[in-house]
Design an enzyme around this catalytic site. Structure first.
Site, short mmCIF file in Angstrom:
data_model
loop_
_atom_site.label_atom_id
_atom_site.label_comp_id
_atom_site.label_asym_id
_atom_site.label_seq_id
_atom_site.Cartn_x
_atom_site.Cartn_y
_atom_site.Cartn_z
N CYS A 125 0.06 -1.63 4.52
CA CYS A 125 0.44 -0.69 3.46
C CYS A 125 -0.36 0.57 3.66
O CYS A 125 -1.60 0.54 3.61
CB CYS A 125 0.12 -1.33 2.10
SG CYS A 125 0.40 -0.24 0.69
N CYS B 19 5.04 4.85 5.52
CA CYS B 19 5.07 3.78 4.52
C CYS B 19 5.77 2.61 5.19
O CYS B 19 6.80 2.80 5.85
CB CYS B 19 5.86 4.23 3.29
SG CYS B 19 6.24 2.89 2.14
N1 DGL Z 1 4.47 -0.38 1.85
C1 DGL Z 1 3.62 0.49 1.06
C2 DGL Z 1 3.10 1.62 1.93
O1 DGL Z 1 3.09 1.49 3.15
C3 DGL Z 1 4.32 0.79 -0.22
C4 DGL Z 1 3.72 1.76 -1.14
C5 DGL Z 1 3.70 1.51 -2.61
O2 DGL Z 1 3.60 0.36 -3.05
O3 DGL Z 1 3.71 2.52 -3.32
O4 DGL Z 1 2.61 2.63 1.49
#
Ligand code: DGL
Length: 276
Positions: free
Chosen positions: A74, A184
């Protein structure tokens, strides 16, 4: 030697794009996927909360499962939590941050698009990456407030609002970017749609394969040779801190990550988890 145990962490289903790369490069690993969807999206939460939850959940996961490497799949969490997680734990931690450096190396016209959450776009860490590796490029940033939610809904079977998405991507067209960084981990899940909406973009940069390579390297340093990483296992457990998302079982099958067990409301339900 036993199979390596890898914990992949995200706020939702986005980290599955990274888990898929790890699965392909390290098919013999036991993968556990932990999604803090009770707090999704992390981009809407204060940095301190994201950091505290991430450290605490990883520590709890280690109490119920052996972990050799943890992958924070993430960007929104990695851009704030890595130093405290590395201080709090004695196992290797792999983070995912926007791949600005490879983008600067690939772009032919020096115009790069960064697609990320609004939180990642605002992080000081991002500014450091840009000034260190892409100071001579134009980096057009789009921090989209809804795209992660749209993708979670899409995984559950809804359609993507393509017209709205296309409008949100206009700044990349206006800046004539030839390279887009997927900042993301949710976004690689809809790469085909993004490519259709931005047909002139030449390079799409997703950190998943690089993260998997880094994980292989750290496991090798820890004594896990190719005989342990190359054959056998699958995604073992998928834990959600909130509800299990609708349709997730079918989606995991579809992306080649069938799970042995899917658990909701973790860790309240941890007693039902079989420790391997
Ligand atoms: N998969 C997360 C990222 O790479 C999601 C972001 C979130 O939960 O706002 O930032």
């Amino acid at each position: 030697m036993r199979a390596p145990e890898i914990l992949v962490f995200d706020s939702g289903v986005g980290g599955l794009s990274v888990a898929g790369c790890i699965r392909r490069q390290i098919p013999g690993a036991h993968l556990t996927y932990l999604a803090d969807n009770a707090c999704f999206p992390y981009g809407d939460q204060p940095e301190e909360l994201v950091s505290a939850r991430c450290v605490s959940l990883v520590q709890q996961a280690r109490r119920y499962h052996p972990v050799d490497v943890v992958v924070i799949a993430c960007n929104t969490a990695s851009t704030v939590v890595l130093p405290s997680l590395r201080t709090a734990t004695d196992i290797p931690v792999v983070g995912v941050v926007p791949a600005i450096k490879p983008a600067a190396g690939l772009s032919q016209n020096g115009r790069i698009g960064l697609l990320a959450t609004p939180a990642t776009v605002k992080r000081a860490y991002l500014e450091q990456l840009v000034s260190e590796f892409a100071a001579d490029c134009i980096v057009e940033r789009v921090g989209h407030p809804d795209l992660v939610r749209w993708i979670e809904a899409w995984v559950a079977g809804a359609s993507l609002p393509e017209a709205q998405l296309s409008a949100a991507l206009e700044p990349f067209k206006a800046a004539s970017v030839d390279t887009v960084v997927l900042g993301c981990t949710h976004y690689p899940l809809i790469l085909d749609t993004l490519k259709n909406l931005l047909p002139d973009v030449r390079y799409w940069i997703d950190s998943g394969e690089a993260i998997a390579r880094r994980t292989v390297h750290l496991l090798a340093e820890d004594g896990f040779g190719s005989e342990t990483v190359l054959s056998g296992a699958a995604l073992q457990e998928v834990w959600f801190t909130g509800e299990v998302p609708t349709g997730i079982e079918g989606y995991l099958e579809k992306v080649g990550l069938p799970a042995a067990r899917i658990v909701g409301h973790w860790p309240e339900t941890k007693s039902s988890v079989v420790v391997g």
